[in-house]
Design an enzyme around this catalytic site. Sequence first.
Site, PDB file in Angstrom:
ATOM      1  N   LEU A 106     -10.595  -4.115  -2.661  1.00 54.60           N
ATOM      2  CA  LEU A 106      -9.507  -4.244  -3.479  1.00 54.60           C
ATOM      3  C   LEU A 106      -8.524  -5.068  -3.074  1.00 54.60           C
ATOM      4  CD1 LEU A 106      -9.202  -0.347  -4.076  1.00 54.60           C
ATOM      5  CD2 LEU A 106     -10.585  -1.787  -5.315  1.00 54.60           C
ATOM      6  N   SER A 108      -4.984  -7.259  -5.293  1.00 52.99           N
ATOM      7  CA  SER A 108      -3.710  -6.862  -5.823  1.00 52.99           C
ATOM      8  C   SER A 108      -3.403  -8.152  -6.888  1.00 52.99           C
ATOM      9  CB  SER A 108      -2.607  -6.979  -4.765  1.00 52.99           C
ATOM     10  OG  SER A 108      -1.423  -7.052  -5.555  1.00 52.99           O
ATOM     11  N   SER A 109      -2.728  -7.692  -7.932  1.00 56.08           N
ATOM     12  CA  SER A 109      -2.223  -8.756  -8.984  1.00 56.08           C
ATOM     13  C   SER A 109      -1.454  -9.994  -8.506  1.00 56.08           C
ATOM     14  CB  SER A 109      -1.583  -8.142 -10.148  1.00 56.08           C
ATOM     15  OG  SER A 109      -0.512  -7.397  -9.797  1.00 56.08           O
ATOM     16  N   CYS A 110      -0.822  -9.670  -7.187  1.00 53.95           N
ATOM     17  CA  CYS A 110      -0.021 -10.750  -6.529  1.00 53.95           C
ATOM     18  C   CYS A 110      -0.667 -12.040  -5.956  1.00 53.95           C
ATOM     19  CB  CYS A 110       0.947 -10.326  -5.459  1.00 53.95           C
ATOM     20  SG  CYS A 110       0.196  -9.429  -4.127  1.00 53.95           S
ATOM     21  N   TYR A 137       0.947 -11.259   1.926  1.00 55.33           N
ATOM     22  CA  TYR A 137      -0.162 -10.240   1.680  1.00 55.33           C
ATOM     23  C   TYR A 137      -1.050 -10.897   0.565  1.00 55.33           C
ATOM     24  CZ  TYR A 137      -1.161  -5.672  -1.234  1.00 55.33           C
ATOM     25  OH  TYR A 137      -1.774  -4.701  -1.738  1.00 55.33           O
ATOM     26  N   LYS A 141      -5.164 -11.247   0.781  1.00 51.05           N
ATOM     27  CA  LYS A 141      -5.989 -10.816  -0.182  1.00 51.05           C
ATOM     28  C   LYS A 141      -6.731 -11.833  -0.941  1.00 51.05           C
ATOM     29  CE  LYS A 141      -4.719  -6.361  -0.453  1.00 51.05           C
ATOM     30  NZ  LYS A 141      -5.553  -5.284  -0.190  1.00 51.05           N
ATOM     31  N   HIS A 180       6.796   1.299  -3.282  1.00 43.40           N
ATOM     32  CA  HIS A 180       6.906   0.482  -4.602  1.00 43.40           C
ATOM     33  C   HIS A 180       8.039   1.063  -5.248  1.00 43.40           C
ATOM     34  CE1 HIS A 180       2.971  -0.546  -3.317  1.00 43.40           C
ATOM     35  NE2 HIS A 180       3.215  -1.905  -3.570  1.00 43.40           N
TER      36      HIS A 180
HETATM   37  N1  LIG Z   1      -0.182   0.723  -4.458  1.00 44.61           N
HETATM   38  C1  LIG Z   1      -0.264  -0.161  -5.160  1.00 44.61           C
HETATM   39  O1  LIG Z   1       0.628  -0.387  -6.013  1.00 44.61           O
HETATM   40  C2  LIG Z   1      -1.207  -1.278  -5.097  1.00 44.61           C
HETATM   41  C3  LIG Z   1      -1.391  -2.260  -6.060  1.00 44.61           C
HETATM   42  C4  LIG Z   1      -2.293  -3.152  -6.095  1.00 44.61           C
HETATM   43  C5  LIG Z   1      -3.419  -3.106  -5.006  1.00 44.61           C
HETATM   44  N2  LIG Z   1      -3.251  -2.070  -4.283  1.00 44.61           N
HETATM   45  C6  LIG Z   1      -4.621  -1.817  -3.306  1.00 44.61           C
HETATM   46  O2  LIG Z   1      -5.015  -0.665  -3.173  1.00 44.61           O
HETATM   47  C7  LIG Z   1      -5.671  -0.412  -1.883  1.00 44.61           C
HETATM   48  C8  LIG Z   1      -4.968   1.022  -1.432  1.00 44.61           C
HETATM   49  O3  LIG Z   1      -3.606   1.088  -1.661  1.00 44.61           O
HETATM   50  P1  LIG Z   1      -2.868   2.538  -1.486  1.00 44.61           P
HETATM   51  O4  LIG Z   1      -1.870   2.118  -2.450  1.00 44.61           O
HETATM   52  O5  LIG Z   1      -3.928   3.613  -1.674  1.00 44.61           O
HETATM   53  O6  LIG Z   1      -2.292   2.398   0.000  1.00 44.61           O
HETATM   54  P2  LIG Z   1      -1.933   3.472   0.915  1.00 44.61           P
HETATM   55  O7  LIG Z   1      -1.668   4.727   0.300  1.00 44.61           O
HETATM   56  O8  LIG Z   1      -0.922   2.894   1.970  1.00 44.61           O
HETATM   57  O9  LIG Z   1      -3.424   3.630   1.734  1.00 44.61           O
HETATM   58  C9  LIG Z   1      -3.747   2.756   2.566  1.00 44.61           C
HETATM   59  C10 LIG Z   1      -4.785   3.277   3.758  1.00 44.61           C
HETATM   60  O10 LIG Z   1      -5.308   2.456   4.470  1.00 44.61           O
HETATM   61  C11 LIG Z   1      -5.511   3.038   5.691  1.00 44.61           C
HETATM   62  N3  LIG Z   1      -5.098   2.004   6.720  1.00 44.61           N
HETATM   63  C12 LIG Z   1      -4.135   1.181   6.859  1.00 44.61           C
HETATM   64  N4  LIG Z   1      -4.138   0.550   7.998  1.00 44.61           N
HETATM   65  C13 LIG Z   1      -5.441   1.009   8.763  1.00 44.61           C
HETATM   66  C14 LIG Z   1      -6.026   0.574   9.933  1.00 44.61           C
HETATM   67  N5  LIG Z   1      -5.724  -0.386  10.767  1.00 44.61           N
HETATM   68  N6  LIG Z   1      -7.237   1.150   9.944  1.00 44.61           N
HETATM   69  C15 LIG Z   1      -7.630   1.963   9.235  1.00 44.61           C
HETATM   70  N7  LIG Z   1      -7.293   2.548   8.003  1.00 44.61           N
HETATM   71  C16 LIG Z   1      -6.003   1.850   7.988  1.00 44.61           C
HETATM   72  C17 LIG Z   1      -4.405   4.073   5.911  1.00 44.61           C
HETATM   73  O11 LIG Z   1      -5.047   5.134   6.508  1.00 44.61           O
HETATM   74  P3  LIG Z   1      -4.324   6.308   7.530  1.00 44.61           P
HETATM   75  O12 LIG Z   1      -3.558   6.973   6.087  1.00 44.61           O
HETATM   76  O13 LIG Z   1      -5.349   6.877   8.044  1.00 44.61           O
HETATM   77  O14 LIG Z   1      -3.286   5.614   8.244  1.00 44.61           O
HETATM   78  C18 LIG Z   1      -4.199   4.409   4.522  1.00 44.61           C
HETATM   79  O15 LIG Z   1      -4.600   5.821   4.089  1.00 44.61           O
HETATM   80  C19 LIG Z   1      -5.135  -1.588  -0.960  1.00 44.61           C
HETATM   81  O16 LIG Z   1      -6.148  -2.434  -0.726  1.00 44.61           O
HETATM   82  C20 LIG Z   1      -3.884  -2.191  -1.876  1.00 44.61           C
HETATM   83  O17 LIG Z   1      -3.942  -3.599  -1.332  1.00 44.61           O
HETATM   84  C21 LIG Z   1      -2.371  -1.039  -4.280  1.00 44.61           C
HETATM   85  C1  LIG Z   2       1.663  -4.222  -6.110  1.00 43.04           C
HETATM   86  C2  LIG Z   2       2.539  -4.657  -5.189  1.00 43.04           C
HETATM   87  O1  LIG Z   2       3.852  -5.289  -5.886  1.00 43.04           O
HETATM   88  C3  LIG Z   2       4.832  -5.448  -5.046  1.00 43.04           C
HETATM   89  O2  LIG Z   2       5.495  -6.563  -5.574  1.00 43.04           O
HETATM   90  P1  LIG Z   2       6.616  -5.921  -6.651  1.00 43.04           P
HETATM   91  O3  LIG Z   2       5.870  -5.480  -7.899  1.00 43.04           O
HETATM   92  O4  LIG Z   2       7.612  -6.812  -6.694  1.00 43.04           O
HETATM   93  O5  LIG Z   2       7.099  -4.687  -5.740  1.00 43.04           O
HETATM   94  P2  LIG Z   2       8.047  -3.143  -6.036  1.00 43.04           P
HETATM   95  O6  LIG Z   2       8.576  -3.010  -4.798  1.00 43.04           O
HETATM   96  O7  LIG Z   2       7.140  -2.171  -6.766  1.00 43.04           O
HETATM   97  O8  LIG Z   2       9.170  -3.858  -6.909  1.00 43.04           O
HETATM   98  C4  LIG Z   2       8.958  -4.137  -8.323  1.00 43.04           C
HETATM   99  C5  LIG Z   2      10.409  -4.482  -9.115  1.00 43.04           C
HETATM  100  O9  LIG Z   2      11.325  -3.210  -8.933  1.00 43.04           O
HETATM  101  C6  LIG Z   2      12.414  -3.522  -8.520  1.00 43.04           C
HETATM  102  N1  LIG Z   2      13.168  -2.228  -8.063  1.00 43.04           N
HETATM  103  C7  LIG Z   2      14.298  -1.627  -8.413  1.00 43.04           C
HETATM  104  N2  LIG Z   2      14.871  -0.537  -7.871  1.00 43.04           N
HETATM  105  C8  LIG Z   2      13.735  -0.491  -6.458  1.00 43.04           C
HETATM  106  C9  LIG Z   2      13.586   0.394  -5.558  1.00 43.04           C
HETATM  107  O10 LIG Z   2      14.194   1.299  -5.440  1.00 43.04           O
HETATM  108  N3  LIG Z   2      12.399   0.402  -4.930  1.00 43.04           N
HETATM  109  C10 LIG Z   2      11.656  -0.836  -5.014  1.00 43.04           C
HETATM  110  N4  LIG Z   2      10.557  -0.990  -4.167  1.00 43.04           N
HETATM  111  N5  LIG Z   2      11.711  -1.756  -5.982  1.00 43.04           N
HETATM  112  C11 LIG Z   2      13.046  -1.467  -6.920  1.00 43.04           C
HETATM  113  C12 LIG Z   2      12.368  -4.424  -7.525  1.00 43.04           C
HETATM  114  O11 LIG Z   2      13.461  -5.413  -7.181  1.00 43.04           O
HETATM  115  C13 LIG Z   2      11.296  -5.436  -8.094  1.00 43.04           C
HETATM  116  O12 LIG Z   2      11.811  -6.260  -9.066  1.00 43.04           O
HETATM  117  C14 LIG Z   2       4.092  -6.510  -3.875  1.00 43.04           C
HETATM  118  O13 LIG Z   2       5.398  -6.984  -2.885  1.00 43.04           O
HETATM  119  C15 LIG Z   2       2.878  -6.255  -3.252  1.00 43.04           C
HETATM  120  O14 LIG Z   2       2.537  -7.389  -2.377  1.00 43.04           O
HETATM  121  C16 LIG Z   2       1.892  -5.543  -4.189  1.00 43.04           C
HETATM  122  O15 LIG Z   2       1.409  -6.573  -4.991  1.00 43.04           O
END
Ligand SMILES: NC(=O)c1ccc[n+]([C@@H]2O[C@H](COP(=O)([O-])OP(=O)(O)OC[C@H]3O[C@@H](n4cnc5c(N)ncnc54)[C@H](OP(=O)(O)O)[C@@H]3O)[C@@H](O)[C@H]2O)c1
Ligand SMILES: C[C@@H]1O[C@H](OP(=O)(O)OP(=O)(O)OC[C@H]2O[C@@H](n3cnc4c(=O)[nH]c(N)nc43)[C@H](O)[C@@H]2O)[C@@H](O)[C@H](O)[C@@H]1O
Length: 316
Positions: A106, A108-110, A137, A141, A180
């Site tokens: 997995l 990310s769009s970034c 990041y 990725k 986020h």
């Molecule tokens: N959230 C988003 O908006 C988003 C967007 C695009 C892509 N993704 C991708 O989706 C995937 C999952 O993201 P998520 O949002 O589910 O993140 P998350 O809730 O923070 O979960 C990440 C997990 O990774 C585990 N982890 C981190 N460091 C580790 C280490 N050193 N050893 C073992 N485990 C480790 C953590 O395990 P523990 O809980 O046991 O510490 C945690 O449960 C990632 O690859 C992320 O880049 C997420």
């Molecule tokens: C999916 C992830 O997206 C991430 O980018 P990105 O969408 O800008 O990440 P976010 O933190 O979701 O922020 C998205 C937008 O929401 C605004 N924003 C407004 N209020 C808030 C707030 O209270 N908290 C946060 N967090 N944002 C806020 C922020 O300035 C930005 O323009 C990347 O940095 C990661 O690498 C990853 O790709």
Amino acid sequence: MNKESKIFIAGHRGMVGSAIWRSLSEKGYTNLIGRTSAELDLRKQKAVSDFLEYEKIEVVIDAAARVGGILANNTYPYQFIMENMLIQNNLINGAFELGIKKFIFLGSSCIYPRLASQPLKEASLLTGELEPTNEWYAVAKISGVKACEAIRKQYGLDYVSLMPTNLYGTHDNFDLETSHVLPAMLRKFHEGKINGHTPVKLWGSGTPMREFLFVNDMAESVVFALENTLPDHLYNIGTGVDLSIKELAETIQRTVGHKGEIIWDSSKPDGTPRKLMDVSKMHDLGWKHQVDLEEGVSKTYQWFLKNVDHIKKVKM
Ligand SMILES: NC(=O)c1ccc[n+]([C@@H]2O[C@H](COP(=O)([O-])OP(=O)(O)OC[C@H]3O[C@@H](n4cnc5c(N)ncnc54)[C@H](OP(=O)(O)O)[C@@H]3O)[C@@H](O)[C@H]2O)c1
Ligand SMILES: C[C@@H]1O[C@H](OP(=O)(O)OP(=O)(O)OC[C@H]2O[C@@H](n3cnc4c(=O)[nH]c(N)nc43)[C@H](O)[C@@H]2O)[C@@H](O)[C@H](O)[C@@H]1O
């Protein structure tokens, strides 16, 4: 995919990993393996190789990563590049060396250039400069995508990369420094409401455009990639629909029932102006999201209300 196959879900306690676990369990997969970071630190190469070998893992789903919102990415560049490279390299190379035939990575769009033409196509990878707030990041990725592509090209193994758009849902991180935007807004509007509809401070200008996918839909895309041999190495995962951060704020404010003022804090970064995914490659194969933003936000808020006393707060 055989329902008895031994599948390691790295990051199985995270937002995405736990949704994948639930979905596979519901579908009758009986041999799912998970380890917390305390039990198995994926940054440790030997520990990862030993674990994969000892457990005779047949499939790896890599949902483990150092994850955070715009501020965390911008503040901790070294953790975001190095921890992610270590985790994914140990898993990808560990799996490859043991002859594990299927790996789902997995990203990310970034990974796409900041000013790539919209909607973002997979073919835009490495055609321009990255968004500075998350280039660290993104570079990690991109190297994961390329490692899986190389294994696929050179050895013909089914190593595939899914690039999710911004995700949200149950078990998200609600820490206001590291989260986020969507969970941050849910929490801020909720706290504003219970404190008597006090003003809510949001970051940036509100003009950036973002696309949001509910985590259960993300999990279904992983199941789709698990159960099918996808013909290419890289697929965007999203809804194909975006909205401005201001429009997102209005949607969440309405869902929560907050009636106070919104203040935009221009000292905080906007990040990339837009990152809408072109999801036609996955649509053509038969996967499509099911949950729209209103429904997903409402489900997430219901979950938040039930779990508000023990919500996850990821600290750096
Ligand atoms: N959230 C988003 O908006 C988003 C967007 C695009 C892509 N993704 C991708 O989706 C995937 C999952 O993201 P998520 O949002 O589910 O993140 P998350 O809730 O923070 O979960 C990440 C997990 O990774 C585990 N982890 C981190 N460091 C580790 C280490 N050193 N050893 C073992 N485990 C480790 C953590 O395990 P523990 O809980 O046991 O510490 C945690 O449960 C990632 O690859 C992320 O880049 C997420
Ligand atoms: C999916 C992830 O997206 C991430 O980018 P990105 O969408 O800008 O990440 P976010 O933190 O979701 O922020 C998205 C937008 O929401 C605004 N924003 C407004 N209020 C808030 C707030 O209270 N908290 C946060 N967090 N944002 C806020 C922020 O300035 C930005 O323009 C990347 O940095 C990661 O690498 C990853 O790709």
